[in-house]
Write a protein that holds these residues in place. Structure first.
Motif, PDB file in Angstrom:
ATOM      1  N   VAL A  99      -5.591  15.696   1.217  1.00  0.00           N
ATOM      2  CA  VAL A  99      -6.136  14.348   1.322  1.00  0.00           C
ATOM      3  C   VAL A  99      -5.092  13.421   1.936  1.00  0.00           C
ATOM      4  N   ASP A 100      -5.574  12.481   2.741  1.00  0.00           N
ATOM      5  CA  ASP A 100      -4.745  11.408   3.282  1.00  0.00           C
ATOM      6  C   ASP A 100      -5.028  10.184   2.416  1.00  0.00           C
ATOM      7  N   LEU A 101      -4.215   9.950   1.409  1.00  0.00           N
ATOM      8  CA  LEU A 101      -4.506   8.975   0.362  1.00  0.00           C
ATOM      9  C   LEU A 101      -3.730   7.675   0.580  1.00  0.00           C
ATOM     10  N   TRP A 102      -4.468   6.568   0.547  1.00  0.00           N
ATOM     11  CA  TRP A 102      -3.890   5.221   0.640  1.00  0.00           C
ATOM     12  C   TRP A 102      -4.225   4.498  -0.651  1.00  0.00           C
ATOM     13  N   ILE A 103      -3.198   3.936  -1.305  1.00  0.00           N
ATOM     14  CA  ILE A 103      -3.367   3.322  -2.618  1.00  0.00           C
ATOM     15  C   ILE A 103      -2.887   1.877  -2.557  1.00  0.00           C
ATOM     16  N   LEU A 104      -3.810   0.946  -2.769  1.00  0.00           N
ATOM     17  CA  LEU A 104      -3.488  -0.484  -2.795  1.00  0.00           C
ATOM     18  C   LEU A 104      -3.663  -0.953  -4.244  1.00  0.00           C
ATOM     19  N   PRO A 105      -2.576  -1.038  -5.009  1.00  0.00           N
ATOM     20  CA  PRO A 105      -2.722  -1.344  -6.443  1.00  0.00           C
ATOM     21  C   PRO A 105      -3.434  -2.664  -6.722  1.00  0.00           C
TER      22      PRO A 105
ATOM     23  N   VAL B 139       0.859  -1.177   0.000  1.00  0.00           N
ATOM     24  CA  VAL B 139       0.000   0.000   0.000  1.00  0.00           C
ATOM     25  C   VAL B 139       0.903   1.237   0.000  1.00  0.00           C
ATOM     26  N   PHE B 140       0.525   2.226  -0.785  1.00  0.00           N
ATOM     27  CA  PHE B 140       1.217   3.511  -0.821  1.00  0.00           C
ATOM     28  C   PHE B 140       0.418   4.508   0.006  1.00  0.00           C
ATOM     29  N   HIS B 141       1.110   5.249   0.849  1.00  0.00           N
ATOM     30  CA  HIS B 141       0.468   6.245   1.713  1.00  0.00           C
ATOM     31  C   HIS B 141       1.030   7.603   1.354  1.00  0.00           C
ATOM     32  N   ARG B 142       0.151   8.523   0.922  1.00  0.00           N
ATOM     33  CA  ARG B 142       0.599   9.825   0.444  1.00  0.00           C
ATOM     34  C   ARG B 142      -0.335  10.920   0.942  1.00  0.00           C
ATOM     35  N   GLY B 143       0.241  12.063   1.282  1.00  0.00           N
ATOM     36  CA  GLY B 143      -0.577  13.211   1.635  1.00  0.00           C
ATOM     37  C   GLY B 143      -0.489  13.588   3.093  1.00  0.00           C
ATOM     38  N   ASP B 144      -1.557  14.193   3.587  1.00  0.00           N
ATOM     39  CA  ASP B 144      -1.601  14.725   4.938  1.00  0.00           C
ATOM     40  C   ASP B 144      -2.485  13.847   5.820  1.00  0.00           C
ATOM     41  N   PRO B 145      -1.922  13.177   6.830  1.00  0.00           N
ATOM     42  CA  PRO B 145      -2.711  12.288   7.681  1.00  0.00           C
ATOM     43  C   PRO B 145      -3.830  12.968   8.458  1.00  0.00           C
ATOM     44  N   ASP B 146      -3.809  14.288   8.531  1.00  0.00           N
ATOM     45  CA  ASP B 146      -4.861  14.999   9.249  1.00  0.00           C
ATOM     46  C   ASP B 146      -6.058  15.334   8.365  1.00  0.00           C
ATOM     47  N   GLU B 147      -5.989  15.004   7.082  1.00  0.00           N
ATOM     48  CA  GLU B 147      -7.067  15.335   6.151  1.00  0.00           C
ATOM     49  C   GLU B 147      -7.983  14.139   5.916  1.00  0.00           C
TER      50      GLU B 147
ATOM     51  N   LEU C  35      -9.125   5.554   0.552  1.00  0.00           N
ATOM     52  CA  LEU C  35      -8.459   4.315   0.168  1.00  0.00           C
ATOM     53  C   LEU C  35      -8.899   3.936  -1.241  1.00  0.00           C
ATOM     54  N   VAL C  36      -7.945   3.662  -2.118  1.00  0.00           N
ATOM     55  CA  VAL C  36      -8.229   3.258  -3.497  1.00  0.00           C
ATOM     56  C   VAL C  36      -7.630   1.879  -3.732  1.00  0.00           C
ATOM     57  N   ILE C  37      -8.454   0.941  -4.217  1.00  0.00           N
ATOM     58  CA  ILE C  37      -7.997  -0.414  -4.513  1.00  0.00           C
ATOM     59  C   ILE C  37      -8.126  -0.623  -6.018  1.00  0.00           C
ATOM     60  N   GLY C  38      -6.996  -0.845  -6.678  1.00  0.00           N
ATOM     61  CA  GLY C  38      -7.006  -0.949  -8.131  1.00  0.00           C
ATOM     62  C   GLY C  38      -7.512  -2.262  -8.668  1.00  0.00           C
ATOM     63  N   CYS C  39      -7.313  -3.363  -7.921  1.00  0.00           N
ATOM     64  CA  CYS C  39      -7.659  -4.690  -8.460  1.00  0.00           C
ATOM     65  C   CYS C  39      -7.964  -5.657  -7.317  1.00  0.00           C
ATOM     66  N   ILE C  40      -9.123  -6.278  -7.383  1.00  0.00           N
ATOM     67  CA  ILE C  40      -9.465  -7.355  -6.454  1.00  0.00           C
ATOM     68  C   ILE C  40      -9.713  -8.645  -7.223  1.00  0.00           C
ATOM     69  N   HIS C  41     -10.186  -8.556  -8.461  1.00  0.00           N
ATOM     70  CA  HIS C  41     -10.355  -9.730  -9.326  1.00  0.00           C
ATOM     71  C   HIS C  41      -9.205  -9.745 -10.332  1.00  0.00           C
ATOM     72  N   GLY C  42      -8.525 -10.886 -10.439  1.00  0.00           N
ATOM     73  CA  GLY C  42      -7.310 -10.949 -11.238  1.00  0.00           C
ATOM     74  C   GLY C  42      -7.493 -10.716 -12.716  1.00  0.00           C
TER      75      GLY C  42
END
Length: 256
Positions: free
Chosen positions: A89-95, A49-57, A61-68
């Motif tokens: 934004v406190d952005l979490w990215i799970l490709p 998971v990638f964590h980007r931005g300001d944790p106070d905002e 969470l964005v998930i790019g793929c759950i089905h292969g």
């Protein structure tokens, strides 16, 4: 230095200091830009998971793929994890939550389980096949990795990318879902409620939060299209736009 010049020099130095301070404040980078290993898939592939931005905002969470075999959203995740982080934004990215299925180009994970039927809320047993929900709720390590992350970070908004229906599912806060649909140019459609899904589980355990599905078109996304979907994630929670839809601030105060 001549006493007559001291006031002039002092004023000049103060002006420079104010200019530098203003420039620093205006261009200050957000406090977080990091990568975290959440665990491994059944076959040992890393799940990051990638964590980007300001944790106070506001936390997204964005998930790019759950089905292969539905992984075009990985390109959107890639767009979100590059470039400068946004301060609002406190952005979490799970490709990809299902790297084994992606490698095999199968909907299910390596154990033949549809991860989006394996979450505990309203789980029910079913036969083996394309939508096999597993032997029990949260039987899969990939499901448990997602659950641990969601419980830990408590996202205000989660967006799960699927394919290939080309729509936004109206399953929760319709104003927010409608806004995202308009930003990306997709119709808003109310799909049939399913058992054991990730979005329904989050909304059950984290009341007051939002989680919804975006069904991308089939095939590979063009770079311009991936950029539009990524940009829409930011625009959805941009503070200049927040009062146009209902969502929750990080302090729990509703904007409705």
């Amino acid at each position: 230095m001549s006493p007559a010049l001291r006031p002039v020099v002092l004023i000049a130095m103060m002006a420079v200091a104010i200019t530098v301070l203003a420039s620093t404040r205006g261009s200050a980078a957000p406090t977080v830009d990091e990568l975290e290993l959440l665990g491994e898939s059944f076959e040992g592939r890393p799940i990051h998971v990638f964590h980007r931005g300001d944790p106070d905002e506001i936390r997204v969470l964005v998930i790019g793929c759950i089905h292969g075999d539905e992984c075009a959203g990985v390109q959107i995740a890639k767009r979100l994890r590059t470039g400068r982080p946004r301060h609002f934004v406190d952005l979490w990215i799970l490709p990809s939550l299902n790297p084994d299925g992606r490698a095999a180009h199968t909907r299910q994970n390596a154990r033949g389980v549809d991860l989006n039927r394996n979450f505990p809320y309203r789980w029910r047993p079913g036969p083996r096949g394309r939508y096999y929900p597993g032997r029990r709720p949260a039987s899969e390590r990939e499901t448990r990795i997602a659950m641990r992350l969601i419980r830990r970070i408590e996202p205000d908004v989660s967006i799960w990318f699927h394919q290939p229906l080309a729509l936004v599912d109206a399953s929760g806060d319709v104003r927010m879902e409608r806004r995202y649909a308009r930003l990306v140019g997709l119709p808003l459609v109310h799909l049939t409620r399913l058992h054991g899904t990730a979005t329904s589980w989050q909304k059950h355990v984290l009341r007051g939060t939002e989680a919804f599905v975006v069904e991308l078109p089939g095939g590979v996304l063009r770079p311009r299209t991936a950029r539009r979907f990524a940009k829409a994630v930011y625009r959805l929670v941009d503070p200049r736009q927040r009062d146009r839809f209902g969502t929750r601030r990080p302090d729990g105060i509703s904007l409705r």
